[in-house]
Design a protein around this motif. Structure first.
Motif, PDB file in Angstrom:
ATOM      1  N   LEU A  75      -2.220  -6.983  -3.917  1.00 44.10           N
ATOM      2  CA  LEU A  75      -3.621  -6.661  -2.834  1.00 44.10           C
ATOM      3  C   LEU A  75      -4.510  -7.800  -2.826  1.00 44.10           C
ATOM      4  CD1 LEU A  75      -3.362  -2.854  -2.618  1.00 44.10           C
ATOM      5  CD2 LEU A  75      -2.551  -4.313  -0.963  1.00 44.10           C
ATOM      6  N   VAL A  93      -6.361  -5.972   4.413  1.00 43.89           N
ATOM      7  CA  VAL A  93      -6.223  -5.058   3.113  1.00 43.89           C
ATOM      8  C   VAL A  93      -7.331  -3.784   3.242  1.00 43.89           C
ATOM      9  CG1 VAL A  93      -6.421  -5.086   0.754  1.00 43.89           C
ATOM     10  CG2 VAL A  93      -5.467  -6.966   2.008  1.00 43.89           C
ATOM     11  N   GLY A 128      -6.437  -0.641   0.944  1.00 43.18           N
ATOM     12  CA  GLY A 128      -6.444  -1.514  -0.322  1.00 43.18           C
ATOM     13  C   GLY A 128      -7.449  -1.510  -1.306  1.00 43.18           C
ATOM     14  N   CYS A 168       0.728  -1.207   0.097  1.00 49.07           N
ATOM     15  CA  CYS A 168       0.061   0.011   0.054  1.00 49.07           C
ATOM     16  C   CYS A 168       0.733   1.237  -0.101  1.00 49.07           C
ATOM     17  CB  CYS A 168      -0.751   0.077   1.327  1.00 49.07           C
ATOM     18  SG  CYS A 168      -2.305  -1.253   1.064  1.00 49.07           S
TER      19      CYS A 168
END
Length: 280
Positions: A192, A203, A208, A172
């Motif tokens: 991801l 995530v 994400g 990220c």
């Protein structure tokens, strides 16, 4: 000078061990003279002692580290687990050496295509993430790192190892810091999506979902990006459909289906993502 006495051990050596002379005095150790348990027994200083032997430096020399990393390209070594163990050791020995880390990430990305399990067992995921953290501004290193993590996360075992090592946050951060780098954005989407299969909440918590939707918008013509996006929407919907609805995730899936009518993978995963959408 007085003759050096023959030392008498305080206790009997364990089975399979002998009294061995190291460079700094006698000690109880396994056959071959190595110290046993890291403890020595020094004799009384009644005379001249043998000179101390210089200890070998820990790790490996820098030149050898670079050679070990390059071995990953050699067809004579590529099929052996020790090749990846030594490459990872080289990266750990020089954690702040830019060249070692950059070449190490490239080599592990190459090796992960065919020998991901060897790299996982050697600690390659942890080494890649450490390199990404140490050199966040290096776009190529970040791209190689994201690609390696994506490949290593291809199966459940790899997903758990990468997640536990902090892979979600590393990917990220790379996507956020290098928003204009096409390769990083694409590899980050794939990584991801695969990590979300094991840790969807992690995530989501690291942003994400927003990153994946943003990258889908950046590359609407790239079918593989849209496939990963559709897979991610399905995973996130099964975990928390309200969050997907709140960012118009299903609209992005419909756009992908409409734009890639000839791509079987986009059609398949797009329809699966829409099938898990809750009916109002």
């Amino acid at each position: 000078a007085l003759a050096h006495p023959s030392p008498r051990p305080r206790r009997r050596p364990r089975s399979g061990c002998v009294l061995a002379w190291g460079g700094r005095g006698p000690c109880v150790g396994p056959l071959g003279g190595a110290r046993f348990g890291g403890r020595e027994r020094r004799p009384p200083r009644l005379g001249t002692m043998p000179p101390k032997k210089a200890r070998a430096p820990k790790g490996m020399p820098r030149e050898e580290a670079l050679r070990r990393i390059k071995d990953v390209e050699d067809t004579n070594y590529v099929g052996h687990p020790e090749t990846y163990t030594l490459a990872v050791k080289a990266m750990r020995t020089f954690p702040m050496d830019h060249e070692v880390q950059a070449k190490g990430c490239w080599a592990l990305a190459l090796g992960a295509v065919t020998h991901a399990r060897y790299i996982l067992h050697a600690g390659g995921a942890e080494a890649i993430i450490a390199a990404m953290v140490a050199f966040p501004q290096d776009e190529r290193l970040q791209a190689e790192g994201c690609e390696t993590l994506r490949i290593l996360a291809g199966k459940k075992e790899g997903q758990r190892i990468v997640v536990d090592a902090g892979g979600v946050q590393a990917v990220c951060i790379a996507a956020a810091m290098h928003g204009e780098d096409k390769r990083i954005q694409q590899e980050a989407t794939g990584a991801l999506t695969k990590l979300a299969a094991t840790d969807p909440e992690g995530v989501l918590g690291k942003g994400g979902l927003d990153n994946i939707l943003r990258i889908m918008e950046m590359f609407p013509k790239y079918s593989w990006v849209q496939v990963w996006g559709c897979q991610a929407m399905k995973i996130f919907t099964l975990h928390d459909h309200r969050r997907v609805e709140g960012v118009n995730g299903f609209e992005k899936v419909q756009d992908a289906i409409a734009a890639h009518k000839d791509c079987e993978a986009v059609q398949l995963w797009g329809k699966e993502a829409m099938m898990v959408k809750p009916v109002p």
